[in-house]
Design an enzyme around this catalytic site. Structure first.
Site, PDB file in Angstrom:
ATOM      1  N   ASP A 170      27.008   2.096  17.523  1.00  0.00           N
ATOM      2  CA  ASP A 170      26.976   0.695  17.092  1.00  0.00           C
ATOM      3  C   ASP A 170      28.341   0.006  17.071  1.00  0.00           C
ATOM      4  OD1 ASP A 170      28.120   2.104  15.042  1.00  0.00           O
ATOM      5  OD2 ASP A 170      26.961   1.151  13.448  1.00  0.00           O
ATOM      6  N   TYR A 259      38.997   1.872  16.960  1.00  0.00           N
ATOM      7  CA  TYR A 259      39.316   3.291  16.760  1.00  0.00           C
ATOM      8  C   TYR A 259      40.478   3.766  17.640  1.00  0.00           C
ATOM      9  CZ  TYR A 259      35.426   4.711  13.657  1.00  0.00           C
ATOM     10  OH  TYR A 259      34.573   4.897  12.597  1.00  0.00           O
TER      11      TYR A 259
HETATM   12  C1  G6P Z   1      30.686   3.448  12.946  1.00  0.00           C
HETATM   13  C2  G6P Z   1      30.666   4.425  14.082  1.00  0.00           C
HETATM   14  C3  G6P Z   1      29.844   5.613  13.712  1.00  0.00           C
HETATM   15  C4  G6P Z   1      30.360   6.218  12.442  1.00  0.00           C
HETATM   16  C5  G6P Z   1      30.367   5.201  11.350  1.00  0.00           C
HETATM   17  C6  G6P Z   1      31.017   5.756  10.104  1.00  0.00           C
HETATM   18  O1  G6P Z   1      29.417   2.923  12.760  1.00  0.00           O
HETATM   19  O2  G6P Z   1      30.149   3.889  15.246  1.00  0.00           O
HETATM   20  O3  G6P Z   1      29.886   6.530  14.772  1.00  0.00           O
HETATM   21  O4  G6P Z   1      29.578   7.318  12.067  1.00  0.00           O
HETATM   22  O5  G6P Z   1      31.094   4.098  11.754  1.00  0.00           O
HETATM   23  O6  G6P Z   1      30.741   4.922   9.060  1.00  0.00           O
HETATM   24  P1  G6P Z   1      30.957   5.393   7.564  1.00  0.00           P
HETATM   25  O7  G6P Z   1      30.521   4.243   6.778  1.00  0.00           O
HETATM   26  O8  G6P Z   1      30.117   6.652   7.373  1.00  0.00           O
HETATM   27  O9  G6P Z   1      32.416   5.700   7.458  1.00  0.00           O
HETATM   28 MN    MN Z   2      29.799   5.575  16.720  1.00  0.00          MN
END
Ligand code: G6P
Ligand code: MN
Length: 436
Positions: A170, A259
């Site tokens: 996403d 990222y």
């Molecule tokens: C985004 C990335 C995901 C990841 C997430 C982590 O959505 O695309 O791959 O897992 O961030 O989010 P969080 O809220 O768990 O740190």
């Molecule tokens: Mn991701």
């Protein structure tokens, strides 16, 4: 709507499940006959089952529902399987984040060496899951957002090349939404061209159909001078968008995935991170605590003060499923074998590019231009380091793991690589394959 679907959510105990379920139930192009939660942790699965039961009852949804820890029951007859498993849960995520930081380098769940630690665990768990699906529901579509996605996609490609799997993230949607909201654009008019690896890519253009022009030059200028509006973001996400501005200041030709901060400015990120309190701690105290509280409230017949809403996270995955089901040819950024999509990058890389989704599955576009050497060089090192990790996994090779760790661009030298590798071997125990 006829043609009601049987959906299994693998990793059903996850904190993302309520949002995904609500998106599924309320999606205009998707009708659910039966919903199944599958998790190998019966306690987490049961708690989530209580929340889902409550959602179904409150909304008067006519959907069969079950939760199970038995793969045969979970997958037999399923049409779509959404996978979001997290092998080792938040407790291991915390270690993935904190161990590299202890050695002064980036500690993150999917990027850098934390991502490699998670990758080894995830390959093991995800291969097992896909093995069950091949046995009980080989015709089902697997919509995968299990991280780290390039690594698990590469492993599946090697072991189950026939699997009907779509790997999606996403992140690009999140980036586009924040940019569109910040600067007053409508993202539904966009035909963006993006290329990269998962969590590692750039926009080449953002063509707006209604305005008839590529918005990227003006967006770059706006990000550089004003920055995106982070007021609705949690602090840790806000930081990554602020770092995106730093990247653009120095590399002003393309909009980067935020990222990329981990690979271009690891020094800055380490400075900004508290090694004693990382993102995993925030999630455990936030999202996971919210589940516990909600379950307690439901059990006590108290009004739940925490109303779950459809989530953006769930939205794109259900949109992809709907595009398959109704042969809609909607366009998404998806993670696919390169095979010429990025012409001047090795064909066996797993890349993220715009793709159309229809009844046949994924049809990626070919960029039909060569990407710049700067991006190509960064990506080639990343592809090689990820492939070496997958080799290490299948060959039980310490040597290949050390090469993977050393080549990762968040790592300053082989001594640090080896120290972190040895720490991760110890911390992961049986979650990792044995390396020798
Ligand atoms: C985004 C990335 C995901 C990841 C997430 C982590 O959505 O695309 O791959 O897992 O961030 O989010 P969080 O809220 O768990 O740190
Ligand atoms: Mn991701």
């Amino acid at each position: 709507m006829s043609n009601k679907q049987i959906i299994t959510i693998a990793g059903g105990g996850s904190g993302y499940t309520p949002g995904i379920v609500l998106t599924l139930l309320n999606h205009e192009d998707f009708a659910v006959k039966e919903l199944r939660l599958y998790d190998d942790d019966p306690i987490k699965n049961e708690k989530m089952g209580i929340i889902i039961d409550h959602i179904l009852e409150k909304g008067h949804y006519e959907v069969e529902f079950k939760r199970t820890e038995d793969p045969e029951e979970a997958f037999t007859g399923a049409d779509f399987i959404f996978s979001q498993i997290r092998v080792g849960k938040m407790e291991m995520r915390e270690k993935d984040e904190k161990i590299p930081l202890k050695h002064g380098i980036v500690g993150q769940e999917t990027c850098g060496l934390g991502g490699f630690s998670y990758g080894m665990r995830s390959m093991k768990g995800f291969l097992e899951l896909v093995g069950h699906i091949q046995e009980y529901a080989p015709e089902a579509w697997i919509l995968n957002y299990t991280n780290p996605e390039t690594i698990v996609a590469e492993a599946i490609r090697r072991e189950y090349p026939q699997a009907k799997i779509i790997n999606a993230c996403d992140m690009t949607i999140g980036i586009e939404e924040i940019i569109a909201d910040s600067f007053g654009f409508d993202r539904s008019n966009w035909l963006p061209v993006y290329y990269g690896l998962n969590h590692f890519g750039w926009y080449d253009s953002i063509y707006d159909v209604s305005l008839g022009r590529d918005l990227m030059p003006e967006i770059l200028e706006k990000i550089k001078t004003i920055g995106v509006d982070v007021s609705k973001e949690e602090a840790s996400w806000a930081q990554t968008y602020e770092n995106m501005q730093v990247i653009i200041e120095h590399f002003p030709t393309h909009i980067p995935n935020n990222y990329l901060e981990y690979y271009l400015y690891p020094n800055l990120v380490v400075e900004q991170t508290d090694p004693a309190y990382t993102r995993a701690n925030q999630i455990m105290e936030g999202r996971l605590q919210k589940i516990e509280d909600t379950v307690a409230q439901i059990k006590n017949n108290e009004a739940t003060d925490l109303e779950y809403e459809s989530s953006g996270h769930g939205q794109y995955i259900v949109d992809i499923a709907a595009s398959i089901l109704h042969n809609k040819n909607d366009r998404f950024m998806l993670i696919v074998p390169n095979k010429g999509a990025i012409p001047n990058l090795r064909a066996d890389a797993v890349v993220e590019v715009p793709s159309y989704v229809n009844a046949r599955g994924v049809e990626p576009i070919s960029l039909r231009f060569d990407i710049p050497d700067f991006h190509k060089g960064l990506m080639e090192a990343q592809v090689a380091s990820e492939k070496l990790l997958v080799d290490a996994f299948f060959e039980n090779s310490y040597q290949k793991a050390l090469e993977a760790f050393t080549l990762n661009q968040t790592v300053p030298n082989a001594t640090v690589a080896q120290k972190v590798l040895d720490d991760f071997i110890e911390a992961n125990g049986d979650y990792w394959p044995e390396l020798s």
